[in-house]
Design an enzyme around this catalytic site. Structure first.
Site, PDB file in Angstrom:
ATOM      1  CG  ASN A   9      -1.758   1.228   1.357  1.00 35.59           C
ATOM      2  OD1 ASN A   9      -1.883   1.991   0.386  1.00 35.59           O
ATOM      3  ND2 ASN A   9      -2.350   1.443   2.521  1.00 35.59           N
ATOM      4  CD1 TRP A  10       3.649   1.139  -2.969  1.00 33.98           C
ATOM      5  CD2 TRP A  10       3.459   2.341  -4.856  1.00 33.98           C
ATOM      6  NE1 TRP A  10       4.359   0.493  -3.946  1.00 33.98           N
ATOM      7  CE2 TRP A  10       4.256   1.225  -5.112  1.00 33.98           C
ATOM      8  CE3 TRP A  10       3.198   3.241  -5.890  1.00 33.98           C
ATOM      9  CZ2 TRP A  10       4.811   0.972  -6.369  1.00 33.98           C
ATOM     10  CZ3 TRP A  10       3.746   2.994  -7.150  1.00 33.98           C
ATOM     11  CH2 TRP A  10       4.545   1.873  -7.377  1.00 33.98           C
ATOM     12  CE  LYS A  11      -0.206   3.487   4.637  1.00 28.78           C
ATOM     13  NZ  LYS A  11      -0.333   3.641   6.068  1.00 28.78           N
ATOM     14  CG  HIS A 100      -6.199   2.279   4.876  1.00 30.63           C
ATOM     15  ND1 HIS A 100      -5.755   3.279   5.708  1.00 30.63           N
ATOM     16  CD2 HIS A 100      -5.209   1.358   4.808  1.00 30.63           C
ATOM     17  CE1 HIS A 100      -4.526   2.962   6.121  1.00 30.63           C
ATOM     18  NE2 HIS A 100      -4.176   1.806   5.582  1.00 30.63           N
ATOM     19  CD  GLU A 102      -3.165   5.877   6.377  1.00 32.58           C
ATOM     20  OE1 GLU A 102      -3.102   5.890   5.138  1.00 32.58           O
ATOM     21  OE2 GLU A 102      -2.297   5.332   7.097  1.00 32.58           O
ATOM     22  CD  GLU A 171      -4.055  -2.140   7.379  1.00 33.42           C
ATOM     23  OE1 GLU A 171      -2.881  -2.277   7.040  1.00 33.42           O
ATOM     24  OE2 GLU A 171      -4.777  -1.219   6.972  1.00 33.42           O
ATOM     25  N   GLY A 177       1.801   2.570  10.727  1.00 40.98           N
ATOM     26  CA  GLY A 177       2.783   3.641  10.558  1.00 40.98           C
ATOM     27  C   GLY A 177       3.462   4.078  11.847  1.00 40.98           C
ATOM     28  CB  SER A 217       4.363  -1.315  12.176  1.00 38.17           C
ATOM     29  OG  SER A 217       3.952   0.035  12.345  1.00 38.17           O
ATOM     30  N   GLY A 238       2.496  -1.028   4.343  1.00 36.00           N
ATOM     31  CA  GLY A 238       2.630   0.366   3.942  1.00 36.00           C
ATOM     32  C   GLY A 238       4.095   0.755   3.772  1.00 36.00           C
ATOM     33  N   GLY A 239       4.674   1.336   4.826  1.00 31.59           N
ATOM     34  CA  GLY A 239       6.036   1.880   4.764  1.00 31.59           C
ATOM     35  C   GLY A 239       7.067   0.924   4.175  1.00 31.59           C
TER      36      GLY A 239
HETATM   37  P1  PGA Z   1       2.296   0.522   7.623  1.00 27.02           P
HETATM   38  O1  PGA Z   1       0.899   0.743   6.877  1.00 27.02           O
HETATM   39  O2  PGA Z   1       2.819  -0.809   7.162  1.00 27.02           O
HETATM   40  O3  PGA Z   1       3.150   1.673   7.198  1.00 27.02           O
HETATM   41  O4  PGA Z   1       2.004   0.513   9.090  1.00 27.02           O
HETATM   42  C1  PGA Z   1      -0.015  -0.318   6.711  1.00 27.02           C
HETATM   43  C2  PGA Z   1      -1.281   0.199   6.092  1.00 27.02           C
HETATM   44  O5  PGA Z   1      -1.682   1.328   6.385  1.00 27.02           O
HETATM   45  O6  PGA Z   1      -1.918  -0.493   5.277  1.00 27.02           O
END
Ligand code: PGA
Length: 257
Positions: A9-11, A100, A102, A171, A177, A217, A238-239
């Protein structure tokens, strides 16, 4: 019976050129294509480039599919700034993240909207990835399970789960994050709980073949212990997905676990 699935997930990251470079950085020798499925959830502006890179020779032998990070629930209309499921399907998108945290926290996405989107994604022939999870405060006050149950039940409302495939991504909001991964027992508990609820909503057979991913994470060091948990079928990353070599390393370790 459930093939692990790893979704990057590049966001809101990467321009078109950076998208191209990411796919060029995927090395096909690194992974057994039969070991697991991979998808990359890129920003809307990178979808066409990513689709071209996936179809091109470089990534073709890797089990990579295209994912989107969000969509509207109508197929067309006066919704300025929105992208429809039909537009995504046209670009060979296979998975769409829905709900998600966010989106829920920063853009006011409600369970009702999430349900509309899940249904619309499936209706356009793609696979919805229903994201859910509790906040820190909800966990501290013992509400992890009721929150997960509500988000799962309401998010799937209106979806024909007997016929359409969907993926669930657990999640915990406090783990996204933050560098704070949930513990193995926290993950195992919620995943087993979600599968039980899913079995009641659909059937034990459908629940047994539905993939439940963990996200929050996850990195190359933590992925093996998470992937080894019996109810975990991959991760939403994500990251640690922004660099292609690191993401492949993570996927390789997860699939080998
Ligand atoms: P993260 O993000 O791995 O940076 O915690 C995961 C996500 O939001 O899908």
């Amino acid at each position: 019976m459930r093939r692990p699935l790893y979704i990057a997930n590049w966001k809101m990251n990467k321009t078109e050129l950076e998208t191209r470079a990411w796919f060029e950085g995927l090395s096909r020798e690194d992974l057994d294509p039969d070991a697991c499925d991979m998808a990359v959830a890129v920003p809307f502006t990178s979808l066409r480039t990513a689709a071209g890179m996936i179809a091109g020779s470089g990534a073709a032998s890797l089990p990579v599919s295209l994912a989107a990070q969000n969509c509207h629930w109508e197929n067309s209309g006066a919704f300025t700034g929105e992208i429809s499921p039909r537009m995504l399907a046209d670009l060979t998108v296979r998975f769409v993240l829905v709900g998600h945290s966010e989106r829920r926290q920063l853009f006011g996405e409600t369970d009702e909207r999430v349900a509309h989107k899940v249904k619309a994604v499936a209706g356009a022939g793609m696979i919805p990835v229903l994201c859910l999870g509790e906040t820190h405060e909800e966990r501290d006050s013992g509400r992890t399970e009721p929150v997960a149950e509500r988000q799962l039940r309401r998010g799937l409302e209106g979806l024909d789960i007997v016929r359409g495939e969907c993926v669930i991504a657990y999640e915990p909001v406090w783990a996204i994050g933050t560098g704070r991964t949930a513990t193995s027992s926290q993950i195992a508990e919620v995943h087993a709980f979600l599968r039980t609820i899913f079995a009641a909503l659909a059937s034990p057979e459908i629940a047994a073949r539905t993939r439940i991913l963990y996200g929050g994470s996850v990195n190359a060091s933590s992925v093996a212990s998470i992937a080894a948990l019996p109810e975990v079928d991959g991760s939403l990353v994500g990251g640690a997905s922004l660099d292609p070599a690191s993401f492949l390393d993570l996927v390789r370790r997860g699939c080998a676990a």
